[in-house]
Write a protein that holds these residues in place. Structure first.
Motif, PDB file in Angstrom:
ATOM      1  N   VAL A 268       1.059  -1.092   0.098  1.00 19.36           N
ATOM      2  CA  VAL A 268      -0.067  -0.278  -0.030  1.00 19.36           C
ATOM      3  C   VAL A 268       0.741   1.141  -0.292  1.00 19.36           C
ATOM      4  N   GLY A 269       2.081   1.201   0.759  1.00 20.07           N
ATOM      5  CA  GLY A 269       2.514   2.344   0.676  1.00 20.07           C
ATOM      6  C   GLY A 269       3.193   2.630  -0.325  1.00 20.07           C
ATOM      7  N   GLU A 270       4.027   1.885  -0.600  1.00 14.71           N
ATOM      8  CA  GLU A 270       4.730   2.103  -1.902  1.00 14.71           C
ATOM      9  C   GLU A 270       3.832   2.520  -2.870  1.00 14.71           C
ATOM     10  N   THR A 271       2.607   1.488  -3.200  1.00 12.26           N
ATOM     11  CA  THR A 271       2.297   2.089  -4.016  1.00 12.26           C
ATOM     12  C   THR A 271       1.233   3.629  -4.310  1.00 12.26           C
ATOM     13  N   ILE A 272       1.096   4.212  -3.272  1.00 16.86           N
ATOM     14  CA  ILE A 272       1.347   5.188  -2.985  1.00 16.86           C
ATOM     15  C   ILE A 272       2.390   6.679  -3.467  1.00 16.86           C
ATOM     16  N   ASP A 273       3.527   5.406  -2.234  1.00 13.91           N
ATOM     17  CA  ASP A 273       4.861   6.867  -3.532  1.00 13.91           C
ATOM     18  C   ASP A 273       4.795   7.100  -4.814  1.00 13.91           C
ATOM     19  N   MET A 274       4.308   5.231  -5.636  1.00 11.67           N
ATOM     20  CA  MET A 274       5.025   5.966  -6.862  1.00 11.67           C
ATOM     21  C   MET A 274       3.811   6.342  -7.447  1.00 11.67           C
ATOM     22  N   ALA A 275       2.881   7.104  -7.371  1.00 14.78           N
ATOM     23  CA  ALA A 275       1.769   7.047  -7.603  1.00 14.78           C
ATOM     24  C   ALA A 275       1.760   8.828  -7.310  1.00 14.78           C
ATOM     25  N   VAL A 276       2.180   9.313  -6.273  1.00 13.30           N
ATOM     26  CA  VAL A 276       2.986  10.235  -6.202  1.00 13.30           C
ATOM     27  C   VAL A 276       4.406  11.006  -6.958  1.00 13.30           C
ATOM     28  N   ASP A 277       4.911   9.803  -6.943  1.00 12.22           N
ATOM     29  CA  ASP A 277       6.455  10.003  -8.084  1.00 12.22           C
ATOM     30  C   ASP A 277       6.249  10.464  -9.374  1.00 12.22           C
ATOM     31  N   MET A 278       4.853   9.267 -10.042  1.00 13.12           N
ATOM     32  CA  MET A 278       4.405   9.715 -11.730  1.00 13.12           C
ATOM     33  C   MET A 278       3.615  10.671 -11.329  1.00 13.12           C
ATOM     34  N   GLY A 279       3.050  11.344 -10.744  1.00 14.75           N
ATOM     35  CA  GLY A 279       2.192  12.373 -11.042  1.00 14.75           C
ATOM     36  C   GLY A 279       1.186  11.722 -11.097  1.00 14.75           C
ATOM     37  N   ALA A 280       0.552  10.882 -10.918  1.00 18.40           N
ATOM     38  CA  ALA A 280      -1.149  11.068 -10.213  1.00 18.40           C
ATOM     39  C   ALA A 280      -1.734  11.902  -9.365  1.00 18.40           C
ATOM     40  N   LYS A 281      -3.403  11.983  -9.559  1.00 16.07           N
ATOM     41  CA  LYS A 281      -3.831  12.690  -8.531  1.00 16.07           C
ATOM     42  C   LYS A 281      -4.566  12.267  -7.530  1.00 16.07           C
ATOM     43  N   GLY A 282      -4.416  10.892  -7.851  1.00 20.33           N
ATOM     44  CA  GLY A 282      -5.302   9.997  -6.760  1.00 20.33           C
ATOM     45  C   GLY A 282      -5.261   8.846  -6.849  1.00 20.33           C
ATOM     46  N   ILE A 283      -5.790   8.253  -5.438  1.00 16.48           N
ATOM     47  CA  ILE A 283      -5.840   7.395  -5.769  1.00 16.48           C
ATOM     48  C   ILE A 283      -7.050   6.362  -4.896  1.00 16.48           C
ATOM     49  N   LEU A 284      -8.179   5.479  -5.414  1.00 15.19           N
ATOM     50  CA  LEU A 284      -9.065   5.054  -4.947  1.00 15.19           C
ATOM     51  C   LEU A 284      -8.943   3.235  -4.615  1.00 15.19           C
ATOM     52  N   PHE A 285      -8.430   3.081  -3.244  1.00 19.15           N
ATOM     53  CA  PHE A 285      -8.408   1.730  -2.943  1.00 19.15           C
ATOM     54  C   PHE A 285      -9.810   1.164  -2.539  1.00 19.15           C
ATOM     55  N   VAL A 286     -10.007  -0.262  -3.224  1.00 18.78           N
ATOM     56  CA  VAL A 286     -10.922  -0.809  -2.902  1.00 18.78           C
ATOM     57  C   VAL A 286      -9.952  -2.414  -2.266  1.00 18.78           C
ATOM     58  N   ALA A 287     -10.693  -2.683  -1.169  1.00 17.41           N
ATOM     59  CA  ALA A 287     -10.204  -3.737   0.026  1.00 17.41           C
ATOM     60  C   ALA A 287     -11.432  -4.043   0.906  1.00 17.41           C
ATOM     61  N   HIS A 288     -10.271  -5.633   1.214  1.00 20.80           N
ATOM     62  CA  HIS A 288     -10.813  -6.104   2.172  1.00 20.80           C
ATOM     63  C   HIS A 288      -9.829  -5.520   3.169  1.00 20.80           C
ATOM     64  N   ILE A 289     -11.242  -5.704   4.625  1.00 23.41           N
ATOM     65  CA  ILE A 289     -10.943  -5.405   5.989  1.00 23.41           C
ATOM     66  C   ILE A 289      -9.872  -5.725   6.343  1.00 23.41           C
ATOM     67  N   GLY A 290      -9.956  -7.395   6.094  1.00 25.37           N
ATOM     68  CA  GLY A 290      -8.846  -8.015   6.338  1.00 25.37           C
ATOM     69  C   GLY A 290      -7.033  -7.562   6.288  1.00 25.37           C
ATOM     70  N   LYS A 291      -7.235  -6.453   5.161  1.00 23.48           N
ATOM     71  CA  LYS A 291      -5.730  -5.796   4.461  1.00 23.48           C
ATOM     72  C   LYS A 291      -5.894  -4.201   5.790  1.00 23.48           C
TER      73      LYS A 291
END
Length: 406
Positions: A268-291
């Protein structure tokens, strides 16, 4: 006596087990290319070649299925992934080295872009993919659309192998090296390639030439590749599912474009870091409560080997929601998140506790990105279905549904 590759003394220790290193499809392709070129130009059959990998490990790889023609030679190297669970383990990677005449060179130069792949040294060496090596059909990858899916480092290794053979035997003409994988098209169905728009086979991969067992870097790199492709397709708001449960929930219960989803596994953290680095504007996670219950505690790698604390987070949320000591004690005895949810439901705390959990998830997502991009999450359970969403989720859902760009 078994053939020695040079990796016999290279291993890692994980979970008290010794795990062998292996070598990549890129190393296989480069070694096969070297063998084919040396047999073709030297006129003498050889059974093995040495290959120095970018990691600095010298491999000694066996040549298989050697076939000689008048102006061409082909041979194969068998992939050994070591103790890494790799779908390409054991496959044969072939290289065919062919002398090109002046007329051949002219004809090759005139080929359409989707039928050829020239290296930087285009005057002398042509490197292409044959059967079982994928072709790129979408932008955003390291190869242009139409080229064979041979990544830059393996391509450089293949080129160096061809150059070394030509220099060794004083060959000043042109060479064509074609890499093929007979089982590549079948194996590719089990890889990320269909999601990336790579058709017809596998990719020839590897940045170090060496496979390290269960490498986190390899998994994170695969997420980076997929994300970069979505960014290249001008998707500024990304749709991310940590695993198959999230993908299934997205497909079955949400009116969002399923084909846009990116799997991030536990990272999760690395995904956010990459998105910031690549210039994405946002992320919506669709996730199971277990994670994502772990994200509510600021845990950004959700693998159980990194951290757990699921029941402690449930317990803290229940207390903040007004739960009793008895409720907290029951939560701490639970083994699964669905079991914990049943306890919250029993004490009529499901909605209040989930509100606390969702606020914490939003807080830690924003903390990871320092509020540089818009982040949110939709949380569900297999047993209880939709559990709620964070404060920014509604806005992200609208933007992704509309394909909105800023």
């Amino acid at each position: 006596m078994a053939h020695r590759t040079g990796l016999e003394d290279h291993y890692v220790i994980r979970n008290q087990k010794k795990l062998r290193f292996g070598y990549t499809t890129g190393s296989c392709a480069a070694a096969a290319a070297k063998g084919a070129a040396e047999i073709l130009l030297g006129g003498k059959k050889i059974s093995e070649v040495e290959l120095m990998t970018p990691k600095g490990i010298l491999l000694n790889l066996e040549l298989l299925d050697i076939r000689q023609e008048e102006n061409a030679v082909s041979c194969a190297v068998r992939k050994d992934a070591g103790d890494d669970p790799d779908t390409t383990d054991g496959i044969l990677v072939y290289a065919r080295a062919e002398k090109l005449s002046a007329s051949d060179a002219s004809e090759q130069t005139g080929m359409e872009a989707d039928q050829k792949e020239l290296t930087e040294n285009k005057d002398r060496f042509l490197i292409d993919g044959g059967a079982g090596v994928g072709r790129v059909t979408r932008p955003g990858l390291k190869q242009p659309v139409g080229e064979a899916a041979i990544n830059p480092v393996p391509k450089a290794m293949i080129l160096r192998s061809a150059e070394e053979a030509a220099d060794r035997f004083d060959y000043e003409g042109r060479l064509k090296i074609t890499i093929s994988v007979p089982k590549g098209e079948e194996i590719a169905k089990k890889t990320f390639n269909p999601r990336l728009g790579i058709v017809g086979g596998i990719s020839i991969l590897g940045t170090s030439g060496i496979v390290e067992p269960m490498s986190e870097k390899a998994l994170i790199d695969s997420i980076r590749v997929e994300m970069s492709q979505h960014i290249a397709m001008e998707e500024e708001y990304l749709l991310v599912t940590p695993g198959n449960y999230g993908a299934d929930f997205l497909r079955e219960h949400m009116e969002l474009p399923f084909e846009k989803n990116i799997k991030c596994s536990n990272y999760v953290g690395e995904t956010i870091d990459m998105a910031v680095d690549m210039g994405a504007k946002g992320i919506l996670f669709v996730a199971h409560i277990g994670k994502f219950i772990k994200v509510a505690a600021g845990i950004m790698n959700t693998h159980s080997h990194s951290a757990d604390g699921r029941m402690e987070v449930f317990c803290a949320a229940a207390v903040r929601a007004g739960g009793s000591l008895a409720c907290a004690q029951e939560l701490l005895q639970c083994n699964t998140t669905d079991e914990a949810l049943s306890v919250l439901k029993k004490y009529d705390l499901m909605e209040k506790a989930m509100k606390v959990i969702l606020e914490k998830i939003q807080f830690y997502l924003d903390h990871r990105s320092y509020h540089q991009i818009l982040l949110g999450a939709v949380i569900f359970s297999n047993e209880y279905g939709y559990l709620g969403q964070t404060a920014n989720a509604s806005e992200l859902i609208k933007k992704i549904a509309k394909g909105e760009k800023e």
